[in-house]
Design a protein around this motif. Sequence first.
Motif, PDB file in Angstrom:
ATOM      1  N   HIS A  36      17.391 -22.542  32.888  1.00 43.82           N
ATOM      2  CA  HIS A  36      16.462 -23.443  32.199  1.00 43.82           C
ATOM      3  C   HIS A  36      15.079 -22.808  32.253  1.00 43.82           C
ATOM      4  CE1 HIS A  36      19.556 -26.421  33.791  1.00 43.82           C
ATOM      5  NE2 HIS A  36      19.848 -26.153  32.534  1.00 43.82           N
ATOM      6  N   ASP A  40      10.215 -27.973  28.755  1.00 39.83           N
ATOM      7  CA  ASP A  40      10.911 -29.256  28.617  1.00 39.83           C
ATOM      8  C   ASP A  40      12.270 -29.254  29.306  1.00 39.83           C
ATOM      9  OD1 ASP A  40       8.822 -30.454  27.258  1.00 39.83           O
ATOM     10  OD2 ASP A  40       9.610 -29.949  25.279  1.00 39.83           O
ATOM     11  N   GLU A  41      12.947 -28.126  29.340  1.00 35.36           N
ATOM     12  CA  GLU A  41      14.228 -28.035  30.050  1.00 35.36           C
ATOM     13  C   GLU A  41      14.016 -28.202  31.556  1.00 35.36           C
ATOM     14  OE1 GLU A  41      16.633 -24.865  27.198  1.00 35.36           O
ATOM     15  OE2 GLU A  41      15.499 -24.108  28.917  1.00 35.36           O
ATOM     16  N   ALA A  44      13.026 -31.860  32.270  1.00 41.77           N
ATOM     17  CA  ALA A  44      14.169 -32.772  32.136  1.00 41.77           C
ATOM     18  C   ALA A  44      15.129 -32.635  33.311  1.00 41.77           C
ATOM     19  CB  ALA A  44      14.901 -32.509  30.824  1.00 41.77           C
ATOM     20  N   GLY A  47      12.912 -34.307  36.367  1.00 40.75           N
ATOM     21  CA  GLY A  47      12.240 -35.595  36.311  1.00 40.75           C
ATOM     22  C   GLY A  47      10.855 -35.519  36.950  1.00 40.75           C
ATOM     23  N   ARG A  50       4.663 -33.999  34.210  1.00 40.41           N
ATOM     24  CA  ARG A  50       4.291 -32.810  33.447  1.00 40.41           C
ATOM     25  C   ARG A  50       3.093 -32.079  34.056  1.00 40.41           C
ATOM     26  NH1 ARG A  50       7.153 -32.574  28.772  1.00 40.41           N
ATOM     27  NH2 ARG A  50       5.665 -31.303  27.614  1.00 40.41           N
ATOM     28  N   GLN A 151      25.216 -37.009  34.726  1.00 38.32           N
ATOM     29  CA  GLN A 151      23.786 -37.235  34.486  1.00 38.32           C
ATOM     30  C   GLN A 151      23.567 -38.655  33.985  1.00 38.32           C
ATOM     31  OE1 GLN A 151      21.188 -35.100  35.042  1.00 38.32           O
ATOM     32  NE2 GLN A 151      22.627 -33.698  35.954  1.00 38.32           N
TER      33      GLN A 151
END
Length: 153
Positions: A36, A40-41, A44, A47, A50, A151
Amino acid sequence: MLGRLYEGQNCSVAKTLELVGERWTVLILREVYFGHRKFDEIAAGLGIARNVLTQRLQRLQEEGVLTKVAYQERPQRFEYRLTDKGLDLWPVMVTLMQFGDRYYAPDGPPIVLTHRDCGGTLDAHRTCTTCGAKLSATDVRVHAGPGAQPQAA
């Protein structure tokens, strides 16, 4: 609040902890090792807030563990790749994962690493249990293990 520096300690472990001991840093590296690489990966998968992710990625770049590479021009988008210094942390990551699998995964490992070439697993020395090859981060694939949980949607 505890500081992140171990001033006055002439110790390589303390110096390394100044980098990887920050909350989220090791998990961010885990996400990158597992493929990843886009902001954004990573966000995600964790969690994570940002702004915290931005700060940790910036620090990992400043320390030469990650490099930021453009993969799209309009709008400009980046991915984060491991440098040689970042790849050198892989044995530590595998050891932490194997320790957690042994002591904190009663249903089995949530993640299994296999050798890309033959499908064998890794032993405690990061050697393939099938063909005997010494493995690096670029030699393995990541799979859901028996302890993986679905998930949340």
